[in-house]
Design a protein around this motif. Structure first.
Motif, short mmCIF file in Angstrom:
data_model
loop_
_atom_site.label_atom_id
_atom_site.label_comp_id
_atom_site.label_asym_id
_atom_site.label_seq_id
_atom_site.Cartn_x
_atom_site.Cartn_y
_atom_site.Cartn_z
N LYS A 89 -28.11 51.21 -26.74
CA LYS A 89 -29.14 52.65 -27.13
C LYS A 89 -28.20 53.19 -28.13
CE LYS A 89 -30.80 56.45 -25.30
NZ LYS A 89 -31.06 57.61 -23.93
N GLY A 90 -28.83 53.40 -29.30
CA GLY A 90 -28.19 54.19 -30.57
C GLY A 90 -27.84 52.90 -31.49
N GLY A 91 -28.01 51.46 -30.80
CA GLY A 91 -27.76 50.71 -32.16
C GLY A 91 -28.70 49.56 -32.30
N PHE A 92 -29.17 48.51 -31.89
CA PHE A 92 -30.38 47.95 -31.94
C PHE A 92 -30.92 47.54 -30.79
CE2 PHE A 92 -27.41 47.05 -35.46
CZ PHE A 92 -28.20 46.82 -36.75
N TYR A 93 -32.28 47.80 -30.40
CA TYR A 93 -32.62 47.67 -29.40
C TYR A 93 -33.70 46.14 -29.50
CZ TYR A 93 -37.13 49.12 -31.72
OH TYR A 93 -38.21 49.28 -32.52
N TYR A 94 -34.02 45.82 -28.23
CA TYR A 94 -35.06 44.46 -28.14
C TYR A 94 -36.39 45.00 -28.02
CZ TYR A 94 -31.08 41.09 -27.67
OH TYR A 94 -30.16 40.40 -27.92
N PRO A 95 -37.04 44.34 -29.56
CA PRO A 95 -38.44 44.81 -29.45
C PRO A 95 -39.24 44.35 -28.25
CG PRO A 95 -37.70 43.56 -31.55
CD PRO A 95 -36.56 43.84 -30.70
N VAL A 96 -40.30 44.91 -28.25
CA VAL A 96 -41.35 44.25 -27.27
C VAL A 96 -42.71 44.26 -27.80
CG1 VAL A 96 -40.09 44.77 -24.99
CG2 VAL A 96 -41.51 46.55 -26.09
N GLY A 97 -43.45 42.99 -27.46
CA GLY A 97 -44.92 43.00 -28.08
C GLY A 97 -45.95 42.70 -26.76
N MET A 98 -47.05 42.89 -26.94
CA MET A 98 -48.19 42.52 -25.98
C MET A 98 -48.52 41.09 -26.16
SD MET A 98 -50.92 45.50 -26.23
CE MET A 98 -51.79 45.92 -24.75
N ASP A 99 -48.92 40.40 -25.18
CA ASP A 99 -49.45 39.11 -25.05
C ASP A 99 -50.84 39.01 -25.68
OD1 ASP A 99 -49.49 36.16 -25.05
OD2 ASP A 99 -49.31 36.40 -22.92
N VAL A 100 -51.28 39.14 -26.87
CA VAL A 100 -52.64 38.72 -27.65
C VAL A 100 -52.70 37.27 -27.95
CG1 VAL A 100 -54.44 39.79 -28.69
CG2 VAL A 100 -52.90 41.44 -27.88
N PRO A 101 -53.27 36.45 -27.25
CA PRO A 101 -53.17 34.94 -27.85
C PRO A 101 -53.83 34.90 -29.06
CG PRO A 101 -53.92 35.06 -25.47
CD PRO A 101 -53.84 36.57 -25.84
N ASN A 109 -53.24 44.06 -35.20
CA ASN A 109 -51.79 44.28 -35.44
C ASN A 109 -51.24 44.28 -34.03
OD1 ASN A 109 -49.24 44.59 -36.16
ND2 ASN A 109 -49.43 46.85 -36.37
N VAL A 110 -50.64 42.97 -33.62
CA VAL A 110 -49.93 42.97 -32.38
C VAL A 110 -48.38 43.26 -32.55
CG1 VAL A 110 -49.55 41.40 -30.31
CG2 VAL A 110 -51.73 41.09 -31.69
N GLU A 111 -47.93 44.36 -32.40
CA GLU A 111 -46.62 44.73 -32.91
C GLU A 111 -45.70 44.54 -32.28
OE1 GLU A 111 -44.96 45.04 -35.62
OE2 GLU A 111 -46.23 46.51 -36.53
N TRP A 112 -44.22 44.18 -32.71
CA TRP A 112 -43.16 44.17 -32.01
C TRP A 112 -42.33 45.33 -32.30
CZ3 TRP A 112 -41.67 40.51 -28.22
CH2 TRP A 112 -42.45 39.50 -27.93
N PHE A 113 -42.42 46.29 -31.41
CA PHE A 113 -41.71 47.57 -31.70
C PHE A 113 -41.09 48.10 -30.27
CE2 PHE A 113 -42.23 52.15 -33.12
CZ PHE A 113 -41.36 51.95 -34.01
N ARG A 114 -41.07 49.43 -30.08
CA ARG A 114 -40.32 50.13 -29.04
C ARG A 114 -41.28 49.79 -27.85
NH1 ARG A 114 -36.29 53.53 -29.65
NH2 ARG A 114 -35.52 53.90 -31.67
N GLU A 115 -42.42 49.86 -28.01
CA GLU A 115 -43.51 49.63 -27.01
C GLU A 115 -44.51 48.69 -27.22
OE1 GLU A 115 -45.61 53.29 -25.94
OE2 GLU A 115 -44.66 54.24 -27.44
#
Lengths: 179, 732
Positions: B363-375, B481-487
């Motif tokens: 936290k406060g550094g680099f997070y692990y982005p998450v994405g949705m599984d849209v084939p 846009n299937v984004e990799w981000f905070r959520e």
């Protein structure tokens, strides 16, 4: 009755001009003119510098020289929120208000009347913030009733160091800058 | 194949047009009428996502009585959080821009003369397909390359892969973030990615090295930066220029340009020597720490002082400050980092500094982005390419994990390892994006086909054989846009208004071209909505809901180690590599080493460039709303240096670089806000495309002065801050 004012946190503002762009699209300000602008005030010598970044506009003064100088009554204090407005139908484009305003907040619209910031009163009357406040990506701008001690603007002014522009002009401006 | 010669085209169309083809009279935005949506009255709101830059912020387009009025942020969107940046807010100006490309154009005379005939879409595709088939027959399909920028390039990539070429590149790698991602990969086994996985809003100490957030207006980053400032985070800014971010900093370090690596090494030296690093984290996750620690012992603050100009006590103080807030200290990796040619090693040093502070995965550094599984869409397999990619022969740049634009350019010039005879250029102005425009022009001379797809007539369009006018984002669908981000979320770009002329969306063009090429089987859908529907259904989502909301979010997931993200590192050792065996094996420094950058000729200033918050690259200067904010750039010169030279703010001068190249005229900004040994300008101005009437010859182009570049030996990035200029007086 409300007395609307604006409080802008210069410590958060990055001077990106989103407020200027939003004003332009919201109000259809003609090409070549803007109702608000950014002022970057730099002091000191490199590298020991200070910079205050300010989003500026009409100050909707409590003591508005533009209203006093207007020969036709076009410039007036609006019933709602004591916002200073121009009635374009009454304005003859004589520029007396432009000469009287110490903030250089007005321009002559290509259609011949004096134009300036309205605090987006058309939005405020719908319960919305002015366009500039609503888009700011740094959320450094606040709008509200200065006479209401519980409003966010009043609270900020009570708790934070702040200043207005050219207070010596005696206009009693209602746009405040937190520092 | 219906083969039309250029001569026949001239006969068919009859209408010959000069540079005015794409321009038209200089109308004001308010005078241009567009097609109102059928019979609509009042306010309509259409959710979409922005394309004024590549950040892809969720937006809502407002129509008033059927005409496009304004664009605001979509409050549901995690990227914009309901607020667009000034460029996005000014997005309506892209729709109303009178300088837009309006119809497909075919070159009439010499390349670069900007003399065209308007043709129909069918004629344009016939011409392109015919040339492509000829190239394929003579040289193989690999001899057609695509340069692309942003999500809009997806369908052209698809068509060109179906055609059989692997040669697809974007300037965002070798001219921008490539070294950063290579440096972080070598260290943590993963890219920083885009949008950056930086947890700025939770940082208690934020270090910006040449990153000018607030001028570089990547929306989420700037919003979080303002939050960090409000939260009282300690901001440390390292920049030869007193940037906007510097004005918010507790510590401003006015570094000598090109010496950042010396400072970073000295910081690490202090942190290791004083035992201030996250010892548990380093022990648990680190590999080769001892060798690393030994190899940086020479880099003391006293050593760094003459290199960087930063006082040893300031280096110590700031290093201790960073350690004090660890792991919530974020040393920002930057984005445009192709500066000096040793950029991967500098970026790796930044990665290592973060590793010492334990900020990766925290936290406060680099997070692990998450994405949705849209084939992906279940397309048929692409044909196997016979030849290897052309941009990086024999893995000359062993740590390039994406294609190198300048490598394709070089192959086009040298015809080695094999010739490149066709260029497709989607939404990237290669004349301004690649260093040394003469090389780009030389490469273009070797082509049998040059196609530019864009919304505005940029300089590169001027060099094309065929120019295809694209609808602006407010008028078109684009890929999901299937984004990799905070959520996790998926967002839809959908048209709010119709295109005013004969512009078309990229997906339509890419599909039509594929059909002309006999590759129709790669587009089994008739309309893009069918494509969306297949993809969304396979993810259990509904297109109608997405059209209504513009965005569908998934469930929140862990993003930090502390929340359960496994601390796996995709490096050869499976750990954070303080010492890199793979670098040593490839003949590079396993721990970064400092090399002093070459200086310029006496009396010259180093030329630095960056961004303004109201423009995206060279793509927005004809947008009348944004040009009203800033219609030319300025050359920042230190006030004392300016006085010595006898120039003052507002004077027009020209810049002459070390190779004698003279810029267009540019206004002086004499300011205290920059060191006296460098000058600075905003990139993207000084347009020379005659069709780009409103922006033509306003300000100067940094790109034109970037005749030299230093290539990063690890990944082929082009360091561009290695040019020097003097000031030449403009005759009144």
């Amino acid at each position: 009755m409300a007395r609307y004012g604006m409080v802008i946190d210069t410590t958060k503002c990055v001077g990106c001009m989103d407020c200027v762009v939003a004003c332009k699209t919201e109000n259809g300000t003609p090409e070549g003119f803007n109702r608000d602008w950014i002022n970057y005030v730099v002091s000191g010598e490199f590298p020991t510098l200070n910079m205050e970044i300010r989003s500026e506009r009409c100050n909707h003064c409590d003591n508005p020289p533009c209203v006093d100088s207007c020969p036709t009554g076009a410039s007036h204090v609006h019933d709602v929120g004591k916002v200073v407005l121009v009635d374009d139908k009454l304005c003859i484009g004589c520029k007396a208000c432009i000469a009287a305003c110490p903030y250089d907040a007005r321009y002559i619209h290509p259609e011949g009347y004096a134009d300036k910031c309205t605090f987006c009163i058309h939005r405020v009357e719908q319960g919305l913030d002015p366009a500039c406040v609503s888009v700011c990506p740094t959320r450094c701008m606040y709008f509200g009733d200065l006479d209401d001690p519980n409003s966010q603007v009043s609270k900020l002014l009570n708790s934070r160091k702040n200043h207005t522009l050219i207070p010596d002009a005696g206009t009693k401006p209602r746009v405040y800058y937190l520092t | 194949m219906n083969a039309l010669s250029r001569r026949r085209f001239l006969k068919i169309t009859g209408t010959t047009v000069g540079a005015a083809a794409a321009g038209g009279a200089a109308l004001k935005a308010s005078q241009i009428l567009t097609q109102p949506r059928s019979g609509s009255k009042g306010i309509q709101k259409i959710p979409t996502y922005c394309d004024i830059c590549f950040w892809k912020c969720g937006a809502i387009a407002y129509l008033k009585d059927g005409r496009l009025w304004k664009v605001e942020g979509n409050p549901e969107d995690p990227l914009s959080r309901g607020r667009l940046c000034p460029r996005g807010t000014g997005g309506v100006g892209a729709h109303y821009d009178p300088d837009r490309l309006k119809a497909p154009l075919l070159r009439m005379t010499k390349r670069g003369n900007e003399e065209w005939v308007e043709v129909t879409w069918d004629q344009a595709f016939d011409y392109i397909a015919d040339r492509m088939q000829k190239i394929k027959k003579k040289y193989g399909p690999e001899s057609v390359a695509l340069f692309s920028h942003g999500i809009g390039g997806n369908f052209f990539k698809h068509t060109l892969k179906a055609f059989g070429t692997p040669n697809i590149a974007a300037p965002s790698f070798a001219q921008c973030r490539g070294p950063r991602d290579a440096g972080f990969r070598l260290t943590f086994g993963e890219d920083v990615s885009s949008p950056e996985r930086t947890d700025i809003k939770n940082a208690e100490c934020l270090v910006l090295i040449g990153s000018h957030l607030g001028e570089n207006m990547h929306n989420s980053q700037v919003q979080e930066f303002a939050q960090a400032v409000e939260n009282g985070a300690t901001i440390i800014v390292v920049d030869p220029r007193f940037s906007i971010a510097a004005s918010k900093a507790k510590y401003y370090l006015p570094i000598k340009p090109g010496t950042d690596l010396a400072l970073i090494l000295a910081w690490m030296n202090v942190i290791v020597k004083e035992g201030l690093y996250d010892q548990e984290y380093v022990q648990k996750y680190g590999f080769g720490f001892e060798q690393f620690a030994t190899s940086i012992t020479e880099y003391t603050p006293e050593w760094a002082y003459p290199e960087t100009g930063i006082q040893p006590e300031i280096i110590r103080k700031t290093a201790r400050e960073m350690a004090r807030y660890k792991p919530a200290t974020l040393v920002h990796p930057g984005r445009h980092v192709t500066w000096y040619g040793d950029d991967t090693q500098r970026s790796r040093a930044i990665a290592l500094l973060n590793a010492l502070l334990g900020s990766w995965g925290r936290k406060g550094g680099f997070y692990y982005p998450v994405g949705m599984d849209v084939p992906s869409y279940p397309y048929p397999a692409y044909p196997k390419t016979v030849k290897e990619k052309v941009d990086n022969p024999a893995k000359k740049y062993p740590f390039a994990h994406e294609a190198i634009t300048t490598g394709i350019r070089e192959a086009t010039i040298t015809e080695q390892p094999y010739p490149i005879k066709g260029w497709f250029v989607y939404a990237t102005n290669l004349i301004q994006a690649l260093p040394n425009e003469q090389e780009t022009i030389k490469a273009i001379q070797n082509l049998d086909l040059m196609v530019v797809i864009d919304v505005i007539p940029s300089e590169i369009a001027g060099w094309a054989d065929v120019v295809l006018p694209e609808s602006v984002y407010l008028e078109r669908y684009d890929d999901l846009n299937v984004e990799w981000f905070r959520e996790p979320f998926v967002a839809l770009r959908q048209p709010a208004v119709e295109s005013p002329n004969d512009q078309k969306p990229n997906w339509w063009m890419a599909k039509k071209l594929a059909e002309k090429l006999g590759l129709g089987q790669y587009y089994p859908w008739n309309d893009i909505e069918e494509y969306f529907d297949v993809r969304l259904k396979s993810a259990g989502l509904s297109l109608s809901e997405l059209k209504k909301k513009g965005i569908i979010k998934g469930a929140q997931q862990p993003i930090y180690f502390d929340e359960g993200i496994p601390a796996d590192f995709s490096t050869p050792s499976g750990k954070i590599e303080f010492y890199s065996v793979q670098l040593a094996k490839a003949g590079f420094d396993p721990v970064p080493k400092y090399k002093r950058p070459a200086g310029g000729p006496p009396g010259y200033f180093r030329l630095l460039f960056g961004r303004a918050p109201v423009h995206s690259f060279g793509r927005t200067q004809s947008n009348r709303i944004l040009s009203d904010m800033m219609d030319e750039n300025e050359i920042w010169v230190n006030k004392k240096a300016a006085t010595r030279l006898g120039v003052k703010s507002g004077d027009y001068v020209r810049l002459k670089n070390q190779d004698g190249v003279v810029s267009n005229k540019i206004k002086v900004k004499a300011t205290e806000r920059i060191r006296p040994d460098c000058v600075y300008m905003v990139h993207g101005f000084g347009h020379t495309s005659k069709m780009l009437k409103h922006a033509y010859m306003k300000g100067a182009s940094d790109s034109q002065l970037i005749t030299r570049y230093e290539t990063d030996p690890l990944m082929g990035g082009t360091g561009m801050n290695v040019n020097f200029v003097t000031i030449v007086w403009e005759e009144a």
